[in-house]
Design a protein around this motif. Structure first.
Motif, short mmCIF file in Angstrom:
data_model
loop_
_atom_site.label_atom_id
_atom_site.label_comp_id
_atom_site.label_asym_id
_atom_site.label_seq_id
_atom_site.Cartn_x
_atom_site.Cartn_y
_atom_site.Cartn_z
N LYS A 29 0.84 -1.21 0.00
CA LYS A 29 0.00 0.00 0.00
C LYS A 29 0.87 1.25 0.00
O LYS A 29 0.60 2.21 -0.74
N LYS A 33 1.07 4.21 -2.87
CA LYS A 33 0.84 5.62 -2.54
C LYS A 33 2.04 6.49 -2.88
O LYS A 33 1.89 7.62 -3.33
N ASN A 147 0.49 -5.05 -5.76
CA ASN A 147 -0.43 -4.94 -4.63
C ASN A 147 -1.68 -5.78 -4.85
O ASN A 147 -2.08 -6.57 -3.98
N TYR A 165 -6.83 -4.68 3.32
CA TYR A 165 -6.32 -4.65 1.94
C TYR A 165 -7.11 -3.65 1.11
O TYR A 165 -8.32 -3.58 1.19
N GLN A 166 -6.42 -2.88 0.31
CA GLN A 166 -7.06 -1.89 -0.57
C GLN A 166 -6.71 -2.21 -2.02
O GLN A 166 -5.53 -2.26 -2.38
#
Length: 186
Positions: A29, A33, A147, A165-166
């Motif tokens: 993550k 980002k 990811n 989790y994204q």
């Protein structure tokens, strides 16, 4: 006593596995980002350049008010998207990209504009920003792929919900942006 040691060893192994999986989710993550922050810097540079570009075009193509307004509206909409909503920002950026292409189509339609040094300089700066965005987009998409793959495969999928989790969308050019811009003077 030996059964107790086996149980302690199994619990310790499971705890170790959970820590590894959790850390991988956090790392993925944060890398995504970070990759998006590189894109965000280039987008802000593009946002700053657009008003100058629109003002330059206004002087040569004043009757193209609709095109110029759509570029400004798309820029404002893209700037209004919260910076932490990466997926919404991608959609807004694709729309802005499409409207920007219409300005360069105007440059083709107006020879005086196309020869204007200010317009050419702004166009060159925007091309540099777009090349930087393309490099950053490739890196970002690679981090998103890693990811998403981890979060959707074993063992990550077992713990995805538990560890927050994204899923991230890829930053791709949408179908409308791939089409050629048509300029009509009817």
């Amino acid at each position: 006593m030996s059964i107790l040691l086996i149980i302690i060893a199994i619990v310790a192994l499971l705890a170790f596995l959970l820590v590894i999986v959790f850390n991988r989710f956090v790392k993925n993550k944060n890398v995504v980002k970070d990759a998006w922050s590189n894109i965000d810097v280039a987008l802000k540079r593009r946002y700053d350049l657009i008003p100058n570009l629109v003002e330059t075009v206004k002087g040569y193509a004043a009757h193209e008010k609709t095109t110029l307004e759509s570029v400004i509206n798309a820029r404002n909409a893209a700037m209004a998207v919260p910076s932490d909503d990466i997926n919404a920002q991608i959609k807004a950026e694709n729309h802005l990209q499409q409207t920007l292409r219409s300005i360069f189509a105007l440059g083709e339609a107006y020879p005086d504009l196309k020869a204007n040094a200010g317009f050419l300089d702004l166009q060159q700066k925007l091309n540099e920003i777009e090349e930087n965005l393309e490099r950053s987009r490739r890196y970002y998409n690679g981090t998103v792929r890693e990811n998403n793959t981890y979060g959707e495969s074993m063992p990550g999928v077992l713990f995805a919900g538990m560890f927050g989790y994204q899923h991230f969308d890829f930053f791709e050019v949408d179908a409308a942006t791939r089409e050629n811009v048509k300029v009509s003077f009817e």
